[in-house]
Design a protein around this motif. Structure first.
Motif, PDB file in Angstrom:
ATOM      1  N   MET A 118      45.685  41.825  39.422  1.00 30.36           N
ATOM      2  CA  MET A 118      45.876  40.173  38.904  1.00 30.36           C
ATOM      3  C   MET A 118      46.978  40.383  37.797  1.00 30.36           C
ATOM      4  SD  MET A 118      41.751  39.465  37.891  1.00 30.36           S
ATOM      5  CE  MET A 118      42.213  37.989  36.846  1.00 30.36           C
ATOM      6  N   TYR A 119      46.975  41.476  37.183  1.00 28.54           N
ATOM      7  CA  TYR A 119      48.214  41.625  36.157  1.00 28.54           C
ATOM      8  C   TYR A 119      49.471  41.484  36.811  1.00 28.54           C
ATOM      9  CZ  TYR A 119      50.521  43.765  32.205  1.00 28.54           C
ATOM     10  OH  TYR A 119      51.571  44.101  31.318  1.00 28.54           O
ATOM     11  N   ILE A 120      49.820  42.378  37.973  1.00 30.81           N
ATOM     12  CA  ILE A 120      50.810  42.377  38.707  1.00 30.81           C
ATOM     13  C   ILE A 120      51.086  40.869  39.344  1.00 30.81           C
ATOM     14  CG2 ILE A 120      51.980  43.094  40.674  1.00 30.81           C
ATOM     15  CD1 ILE A 120      50.570  45.948  40.165  1.00 30.81           C
ATOM     16  N   ASN A 149      50.191  38.084  38.055  1.00 33.68           N
ATOM     17  CA  ASN A 149      50.755  37.260  36.832  1.00 33.68           C
ATOM     18  C   ASN A 149      52.097  37.605  36.353  1.00 33.68           C
ATOM     19  OD1 ASN A 149      48.334  35.562  36.433  1.00 33.68           O
ATOM     20  ND2 ASN A 149      47.270  37.301  35.300  1.00 33.68           N
ATOM     21  N   LEU A 150      52.328  38.798  36.412  1.00 33.70           N
ATOM     22  CA  LEU A 150      53.873  39.095  35.922  1.00 33.70           C
ATOM     23  C   LEU A 150      54.945  38.590  37.136  1.00 33.70           C
ATOM     24  CD1 LEU A 150      53.108  42.696  35.021  1.00 33.70           C
ATOM     25  CD2 LEU A 150      53.946  41.362  33.522  1.00 33.70           C
ATOM     26  N   ILE A 171      56.598  39.867  27.227  1.00 30.08           N
ATOM     27  CA  ILE A 171      56.030  39.526  28.573  1.00 30.08           C
ATOM     28  C   ILE A 171      54.826  40.402  29.039  1.00 30.08           C
ATOM     29  CG2 ILE A 171      56.594  39.236  31.096  1.00 30.08           C
ATOM     30  CD1 ILE A 171      59.355  38.948  30.305  1.00 30.08           C
ATOM     31  N   MET A 210      51.180  38.417  29.389  1.00 33.08           N
ATOM     32  CA  MET A 210      50.414  38.686  31.001  1.00 33.08           C
ATOM     33  C   MET A 210      49.342  39.323  30.795  1.00 33.08           C
ATOM     34  SD  MET A 210      52.102  36.529  32.831  1.00 33.08           S
ATOM     35  CE  MET A 210      52.601  35.846  31.342  1.00 33.08           C
ATOM     36  N   LYS A 224      46.846  36.878  29.395  1.00 36.32           N
ATOM     37  CA  LYS A 224      46.654  35.876  30.460  1.00 36.32           C
ATOM     38  C   LYS A 224      45.563  36.559  31.722  1.00 36.32           C
ATOM     39  CE  LYS A 224      48.522  33.327  34.436  1.00 36.32           C
ATOM     40  NZ  LYS A 224      47.628  32.165  34.434  1.00 36.32           N
ATOM     41  N   THR A 225      45.875  37.700  32.071  1.00 34.01           N
ATOM     42  CA  THR A 225      44.954  38.325  32.802  1.00 34.01           C
ATOM     43  C   THR A 225      43.421  38.421  32.335  1.00 34.01           C
ATOM     44  OG1 THR A 225      47.020  39.732  33.744  1.00 34.01           O
ATOM     45  CG2 THR A 225      44.678  40.328  34.235  1.00 34.01           C
ATOM     46  N   ASP A 248      42.093  34.867  32.375  1.00 33.02           N
ATOM     47  CA  ASP A 248      41.642  34.666  33.774  1.00 33.02           C
ATOM     48  C   ASP A 248      40.309  35.005  34.082  1.00 33.02           C
ATOM     49  OD1 ASP A 248      44.183  33.208  34.208  1.00 33.02           O
ATOM     50  OD2 ASP A 248      45.021  34.793  35.412  1.00 33.02           O
ATOM     51  N   LEU A 284      61.965  43.428  33.846  1.00 30.20           N
ATOM     52  CA  LEU A 284      60.594  43.010  34.424  1.00 30.20           C
ATOM     53  C   LEU A 284      60.348  43.369  35.944  1.00 30.20           C
ATOM     54  CD1 LEU A 284      58.173  41.347  34.057  1.00 30.20           C
ATOM     55  CD2 LEU A 284      59.564  39.238  34.766  1.00 30.20           C
ATOM     56  N   ILE A 331      57.379  45.790  37.204  1.00 25.10           N
ATOM     57  CA  ILE A 331      56.372  45.313  38.174  1.00 25.10           C
ATOM     58  C   ILE A 331      56.362  46.612  39.346  1.00 25.10           C
ATOM     59  CG2 ILE A 331      55.894  43.747  40.096  1.00 25.10           C
ATOM     60  CD1 ILE A 331      56.833  41.675  38.166  1.00 25.10           C
ATOM     61  N   LEU A 342      54.281  49.517  38.017  1.00 23.56           N
ATOM     62  CA  LEU A 342      52.701  49.072  38.132  1.00 23.56           C
ATOM     63  C   LEU A 342      52.571  49.344  39.445  1.00 23.56           C
ATOM     64  CD1 LEU A 342      52.911  46.042  35.537  1.00 23.56           C
ATOM     65  CD2 LEU A 342      51.571  48.242  35.142  1.00 23.56           C
ATOM     66  N   SER A 343      53.145  48.651  40.495  1.00 24.53           N
ATOM     67  CA  SER A 343      52.798  48.926  41.729  1.00 24.53           C
ATOM     68  C   SER A 343      52.641  50.313  42.299  1.00 24.53           C
ATOM     69  CB  SER A 343      53.857  48.238  42.798  1.00 24.53           C
ATOM     70  OG  SER A 343      53.792  46.730  42.312  1.00 24.53           O
ATOM     71  N   ARG A 398      49.622  51.617  40.941  1.00 25.80           N
ATOM     72  CA  ARG A 398      48.450  51.138  41.715  1.00 25.80           C
ATOM     73  C   ARG A 398      48.109  51.731  42.856  1.00 25.80           C
ATOM     74  NH1 ARG A 398      48.249  44.869  43.452  1.00 25.80           N
ATOM     75  NH2 ARG A 398      50.558  45.349  44.134  1.00 25.80           N
TER      76      ARG A 398
END
Lengths: 281, 281
Positions: free
Chosen positions: A244-246, A248-249, B186, B190, B193-194, B197, B242, B246, B249-250, B253
């Motif tokens: 979800m975080y990725i 949103n980014l 950012i 986010m 936001k996460t 959500d 950014l 991302i 983060l990916s 993950r």
């Protein structure tokens, strides 16, 4: 109550010892840490009175404050070895797998599944602070599965530390913690990595870092020995939050690419409502 | 020096006024804010002595402390209207586009491009604090383009505030700030936001939030009026940061998905070196 044994004499186990010694100076503290340096530091700092791997049989409460991946085995072994009057409490950051692991244990009623919501980015016995747990939340999972008499010992200790008890089931605990704790650590570690990566072509990139950066990247100083296990122990919930975080980014990035000023503004404005939520909690 | 005029009486402009009044009580402060509520709050709080939209012609220093998107037009208009003895300084968080916008202005030498590295997640005149700028870094860009005599006025003021001067070119400034400030905002927005959500299907998700979450999400309380413009003014650098974030983060993950304990551990351990870098700065 006269004797407490603590396994894992780091930030949490050590802070617990310091605070409880202050509140109940008559108690005897024994303890152990698999890391010899940590164990000797803990003795030097007076976190425990005596070092020993196994708790004495007349121990009232055994606290397990070791990394999440070590807890299932350690908890099972500990339960196997204790007398009827001993309670075992763990301080682990994930609860579902641990509760599952001992669900059928003959001594399940001698275990209390706990999690103090407290910590800093530092680790080890030297990071322990007597006020770390003071007035913090202590989550208890599956409280109905613990013997009522033994549970009284835990309440006596937690009350002496001014901790606020909250009760929830292990699945709810892990789902919530993934979002409000585990994801924060990932966002912070990856922010740190991104700026470190950038440093390869701009060695001065950290020069202008202010208090905002320090705040968002603080958790990237946290201990891998504690956090790598949590990533796998709570994998399902963390993957949900992280995806979800990725997403949103990525959507935010799309708005920047599209020069969507209104979209960026209203997105941030909506998120600002977190002010009220956080100020309440 | 006798007269200072401040346009934008929010967190930064207001804190500047409070601090300089304390350091140089003989100065007269005039000021303006396009938001009438902010303007009247600023007068009530004593941030400025008198409200007026245009600076008096005998003003020594005009400070522009408004959102990044308003600065190019405001700076040009302000330069058009001043006498030879007035210096204009801005406090904007992005510098390249602004310096470009006035590069050919006949009064370019009467402008000093500045950026105080200070702030909080709060905004408006009531958020102003006399010590916000104390001992913080003040970045100056293209210092060689500013008249040496007028520059002396800025140094006198910044020295009175105990600010540490740093000099860099606008492109370097924007590239670094994208990574150590804009990206932090950012990541924090986010993250907020996460979790918001997630609250749609778990209304209690914030209950267990501890100090780690508070720290990483603090900047999500920041003002959209300030931050939406920065996203577009510094678009190129922010998109670079950014996208790297991302991607990191990916990859993290992927390691969780693959149950790659060693990979997660070593990744976090490498990032831990940010401890030494941050403790030095």
């Amino acid at each position: 109550m006269k004797k407490i044994h603590i396994v894992g004499l780091g930030l949490l186990g050590g802070s617990f010892a310091l605070a409880l010694k202050k509140a109940k100076p008559e108690l005897i503290f024994t303890g152990y840490d698999a890391n010899p340096k940590n164990l000797s530091d803990a003795i030097t700092l007076g976190l425990v009175d005596e070092a020993r791997e196994k708790a004495d049989l007349d121990t009232d409460v055994i606290v397990l404050a070791t990394p999440a991946d070590t807890l299932p085995g350690l908890l099972e072994n500990t339960l196997n070895e204790i007398n009827d009057n001993t309670l075992v409490v763990d301080f682990g950051s994930t609860k579902s797998k641990l509760c599952e692991a001992v669900a059928a244990h003959p001594k399940r009623a001698q275990y209390l599944a706990g999690h103090p919501i407290a910590g800093t980015e530092y680790s080890g016995p030297k990071a322990a602070k007597a006020d770390l747990l003071d007035r913090k939340v202590f989550i208890i999972c599956e409280m109905e599965k613990t013997d009522i008499h033994l549970k009284g010992k835990a309440y006596e200790v937690l009350e002496a530390l001014n901790m606020k008890l909250r009760f929830m089931d292990p699945e709810e605990h892990d789902a919530q913690l993934a979002f409000v704790s585990h994801l924060s650590h990932i966002s912070s570690f990856m922010l740190g990595k991104t700026v470190l990566d950038k440093m390869e072509d701009d060695k001065n990139v950290f020069d202008m870092a202010g208090s905002g950066f320090a705040s968002t990247v603080r958790l990237a100083k946290s201990s891998p020995a504690m956090w790598a296990p949590i990533m796998l122990e709570n994998k399902k919930n963390i993957l949900e939050g992280l995806s979800m975080y990725i997403a949103n980014l990525s959507k935010f990035r799309d708005k920047i690419i599209a020069d969507d000023f209104e979209g960026l503004f209203h997105e941030m404005e909506k998120i600002n409502k977190i002010r009220d939520i956080l100020d309440l909690s």
